[in-house]
Design a protein around this motif. Structure first.
Motif, short mmCIF file in Angstrom:
data_model
loop_
_atom_site.label_atom_id
_atom_site.label_comp_id
_atom_site.label_asym_id
_atom_site.label_seq_id
_atom_site.Cartn_x
_atom_site.Cartn_y
_atom_site.Cartn_z
N LYS A 178 0.83 -1.21 0.00
CA LYS A 178 0.00 0.00 0.00
C LYS A 178 0.86 1.25 0.00
O LYS A 178 0.59 2.21 -0.74
CB LYS A 178 -0.91 -0.01 1.22
CG LYS A 178 -1.87 1.17 1.31
CD LYS A 178 -2.77 1.04 2.54
CE LYS A 178 -3.73 2.22 2.63
NZ LYS A 178 -4.63 2.09 3.81
N SER A 221 1.02 4.05 -3.12
CA SER A 221 0.64 5.45 -2.87
C SER A 221 1.77 6.40 -3.21
O SER A 221 1.59 7.38 -3.96
CB SER A 221 0.23 5.64 -1.40
OG SER A 221 -0.88 4.84 -1.09
N GLU A 266 -4.77 -0.17 -7.41
CA GLU A 266 -5.51 0.42 -6.30
C GLU A 266 -6.33 -0.64 -5.56
O GLU A 266 -6.35 -0.67 -4.32
CB GLU A 266 -6.42 1.54 -6.80
CG GLU A 266 -7.10 2.32 -5.70
CD GLU A 266 -7.99 3.43 -6.25
OE1 GLU A 266 -8.14 4.45 -5.58
OE2 GLU A 266 -8.54 3.23 -7.36
N ARG A 323 -5.19 4.50 -1.53
CA ARG A 323 -6.16 5.54 -1.86
C ARG A 323 -5.42 6.76 -2.37
O ARG A 323 -4.58 7.32 -1.67
CB ARG A 323 -6.99 5.91 -0.62
CG ARG A 323 -7.93 4.81 -0.18
CD ARG A 323 -9.01 4.54 -1.23
NE ARG A 323 -9.87 3.41 -0.87
CZ ARG A 323 -9.70 2.19 -1.32
NH1 ARG A 323 -8.69 1.93 -2.14
NH2 ARG A 323 -10.53 1.23 -0.98
N SER A 341 -4.94 10.54 -3.62
CA SER A 341 -5.48 11.88 -3.37
C SER A 341 -5.50 12.69 -4.67
O SER A 341 -4.44 12.85 -5.30
CB SER A 341 -4.64 12.60 -2.33
OG SER A 341 -4.96 13.97 -2.27
#
Length: 463
Positions: free
Chosen positions: A308, A312, A426, A432, A434
């Protein structure tokens, strides 16, 4: 400690890749000026077919060994050298088989791919580059998985240096070469470069070899079973890419270009436009191999938080860099194309394709994560869909709109293919993204960079 080492390796690899890309671009400019754009078109077609033969004979050995050895190192009591031996044996079987086919069917290959049998003698030289190239790729994958990426990068530089020296010397020694001579020059350079790279890799392996501390978690049969999906995806991509390259000159002729004009335009696109668009991606390409290894280790150990975090941060940083690069290319593309010898056509193509550069650059990072996590099936299907769109666009638009139909094919295929990659990463990592950090912030940085670059160019040129 590991973070500092990773940063150091990234900077070192970026420097090496920058040297390679700069030298490659200058080599293309030299060949274009010396032999003409039509000869570069022949070289591009030859290189495309050689790349397909390399994938077929090695099964993308670098990616296979890098990922599978990384997974082996993520397990207790690993035996990475034994996985390497499995990879070398598999590549030897593949490369010897492909070499035999090329030697016996060179005439048929030329008739279907090059639309003529006059290049069969040059094609018969390819097997000399396949075996050494495949084994060298295995060693480089081992170096990358063992976090000795600088050793793999140095091998790439040595290979390119020898190949370029042979190409330049043979180009200078010939007068006005025909198509077969042009192909022979490229293949001879590949043979020499792979031979030197092979010797280098053996020497470095003997120094960096990690002793086995246990039994290998998989045998040769298991290695082949794991490697086949990776090979299948790479082979599919190479086959579709070669088909696309083969169709462009044909469709250009349908639009009204002569054979030489079609090859010249294709040569300018492959030798000037594409390298210029991809040149800024040197940073991303230099770390993509490490991303495969880190993703594979995290996936093998079940470390979802690490995946993760990787997804990101890499997405945010890549978007900032890619949007900035696209803005600079859009602003100065005309100048870049002209200075590199591609003329007005190259400049226009760079400017027209530059808005899709963020999608192209994201592919480098997203594919590295997807392959590292082991989703080879998705990667293959996505590439199939992407190239189906690209080839369809070439067949539909190039015969009617000419060279600019290629722009449509790049927009359609890259946007569709990379949106699906983004959604896959994802979902699989739980990251997640932005909108502020991935859209607004990159646009802001791109505006600042373009303004600064514009001021610097005006001060340097006095305009």
């Amino acid at each position: 400690m590991f973070r500092r080492k990773m940063i150091r390796d990234t900077i070192l690899l970026m420097t090496m890749q920058l040297i390679l890309d700069s030298a490659s671009l200058m080599l293309n400019v030299f060949i274009t000026e010396r032999l003409g754009a039509a000869a570069v078109g022949v070289l591009s077609l030859t290189g495309s077919f050689l790349g397909f033969a390399v994938i077929l004979s090695g099964g993308n050995a670098f990616l296979c060994t890098s990922r599978l050895i990384s997974e082996e190192l993520g397990k207790p009591d690993p035996a990475p050298d034994r996985v390497l031996m499995h990879g070398i044996c598999f590549c030897m079987i593949l490369s010897l088989t492909v070499s035999a086919v090329l030697l016996t069917c060179s005439g048929t290959v030329c008739r279907y791919f090059f639309k003529g049998a006059d290049l069969s003698a040059a094609v018969k030289l390819m097997p000399a580059a396949l075996v050494t190239g495949a084994v060298s790729a295995c060693f480089k994958g081992y170096f990358n998985a063992c976090r000795k990426a600088s050793a793999a990068g140095a091998g790439d530089i040595l290979e390119f240096a020898v190949r370029s020296a042979v190409v330049v010397l043979m180009t200078l020694s010939c007068g006005t070469p025909g198509r077969e001579e042009v192909c022979r020059i490229l293949i001879s350079g590949a043979v020499a470069g792979n031979a030197f790279s092979f010797l280098y890799c053996i020497i470095v392996y003997m120094k960096l070899k990690i002793p086995s501390s246990g039994l290998c978690s998989s045998g040769f049969t298991e290695y082949v079973r794991y490697a086949l999906p990776i090979m299948g995806g790479s082979l599919l991509t190479a086959a579709l890419s070669s088909t696309n390259d083969m169709l462009i000159p044909i469709c250009l002729r349908q639009s009204g270009d002569s054979a030489d004009e079609a090859l010249s335009r294709f040569g300018v696109f492959e030798a000037i436009v594409i390298p210029a668009l991809f040149f800024p991606s040197v940073i991303l390409c230099s770390i993509s191999g490490m991303i495969v290894s880190e993703s594979a280790r995290a996936a093998a150990s079940g470390n979802r938080e690490r995946l993760k975090e990787l997804a990101s941060r890499l997405t945010e940083y890549t978007m900032i860099f890619a949007v900035s690069a696209a803005a600079v290319l859009m602003r100065f593309g005309d100048m870049i194309g002209s200075r590199l010898g591609g003329g007005e056509l190259a400049g226009k193509m760079i400017v027209m394709i530059s808005p899709v550069v963020p999608f192209i650059y994201m592919e480098i990072i997203l594919e590295a994560m997807i392959k590292g996590m082991g989703y080879q099936g998705f990667s293959s299907l996505n590439y199939l869909a992407e190239y189906a769109v690209r080839i369809s666009a070439v067949l539909i638009f190039v015969p009617f709109t000419g060279f600019y139909g290629i722009v449509i094919s790049y927009y359609a295929s890259n946007i569709i293919g990379n949106i699906s990659r983004f959604v896959k990463v994802e979902r699989c990592t739980g990251a997640r993204i932005s909108p502020i950090r991935c859209v607004l912030l990159p646009v802001f940085y791109a505006a600042l960079l373009t303004a600064a670059a514009d001021i610097a160019v005006r001060a340097f040129t006095g305009r």
